[in-house]
Design an enzyme around this catalytic site. Structure first.
Site, PDB file in Angstrom:
ATOM      1  N   ASP A 180       0.872  -1.184   0.000  1.00 55.71           N
ATOM      2  CA  ASP A 180       0.000   0.000   0.000  1.00 55.71           C
ATOM      3  C   ASP A 180       0.904   1.227   0.000  1.00 55.71           C
ATOM      4  OD1 ASP A 180      -2.093   1.785   0.306  1.00 55.71           O
ATOM      5  OD2 ASP A 180      -2.580   1.224   2.345  1.00 55.71           O
ATOM      6  N   VAL A 234      -9.558  -3.455   0.473  1.00 51.17           N
ATOM      7  CA  VAL A 234     -10.046  -4.793   0.132  1.00 51.17           C
ATOM      8  C   VAL A 234      -9.882  -5.753   1.312  1.00 51.17           C
ATOM      9  CG1 VAL A 234      -9.581  -4.532  -2.336  1.00 51.17           C
ATOM     10  CG2 VAL A 234      -7.798  -5.439  -0.847  1.00 51.17           C
ATOM     11  N   ASP A 236      -7.628  -8.459   6.247  1.00 53.62           N
ATOM     12  CA  ASP A 236      -8.682  -8.302   7.247  1.00 53.62           C
ATOM     13  C   ASP A 236      -9.236  -6.892   7.314  1.00 53.62           C
ATOM     14  OD1 ASP A 236      -6.238  -7.224   8.463  1.00 53.62           O
ATOM     15  OD2 ASP A 236      -7.460  -7.044  10.260  1.00 53.62           O
TER      16      ASP A 236
END
Ligand code: 5GP
Ligand code: MG
Length: 182
Positions: free
Chosen positions: A102, A153, A159
């Site tokens: 990310d 997501v 999670d």
């Protein structure tokens, strides 16, 4: 759980056929080398289990427990190592496996410590997902399952507040189940 999903990005069959190709690539690249896979808990658990069963090589597996703090669905960049010792990978070719790239802060911190403190022969990164976004950190993964947009997501290891890891697919949550979503 499926009723909590807004959309499905990747079904299980799509994920597993991508892993077939990644497994072949890793098998080819690490032929004849001492390979140690360092999996990052807990997001990469399902991914690494399915991927490594497609790698036809002798290898070692070890894990690293880190916490990347994020408020709700947004990573804010603080990485804490939850164990004192780093894995013993001296002289080993290291493949670090995580769920998602990310901001890149988590993998940059892990890679930095392994390179500086563990004397590995080489270090590469492998992620299931990579978000298409502008990063202020220069980092990339050598092996990438899928590129996705800048969205939150869940599933297949990923999670939301500890839940949804065991969903066999990857999708986005309905707004009412991800109240902190951007
Ligand atoms: P970083 O921002 O440091 O690259 O990623 C930090 C961590 O945030 C990842 O390892 C992952 O656990 C979590 N993360 C980042 N994006 C997502 C996402 O879209 N979904 C989920 N479930 N976790 C994410
Ligand atoms: Mg994670």
């Amino acid at each position: 759980m499926h009723s909590h999903l807004d959309s499905v990005l990747f079904h299980e069959t799509t994920i597993l056929s991508r892993l077939d190709a990644m497994g072949r690539e890793i098998t080819r690249d690490y032929q004849g080398k001492n390979l140690t896979v360092v999996l990052i808990l807990h997001g990469s658990l399902f991914f690494v289990a399915d991927l490594l069963r497609r790698v036809n090589l002798p290898l070692r597996v070890t894990s690293l427990d880190v916490t990347s703090y994020h408020g709700g669905t947004q990573s804010c960049g603080t990485v804490t190592f939850n164990q004192l010792a780093l894995p013993n990978v001296q002289g080993q070719h290291v493949l670090i496996v995580d769920d998602i790239l990310d901001t890149g802060r988590t993998l940059a911190a892990i890679r930095g410590r392994i390179e500086n403190e563990c004397a590995p022969a080489s270090v590469r990164l492998c992620v299931l997902l990579k978000k298409r976004l502008a990063r202020d950190i220069a980092i990339d993964a050598h092996y990438i399952g899928f590129d996705i947009g800048d969205e939150f997501v869940v599933g297949y290891g990923l999670d939301y507040d500890g839940h949804y890891r065991n969903l066999p697919l990857i999708g986005t949550l309905k707004p009412e189940y991800s109240r902190h979503a951007l």
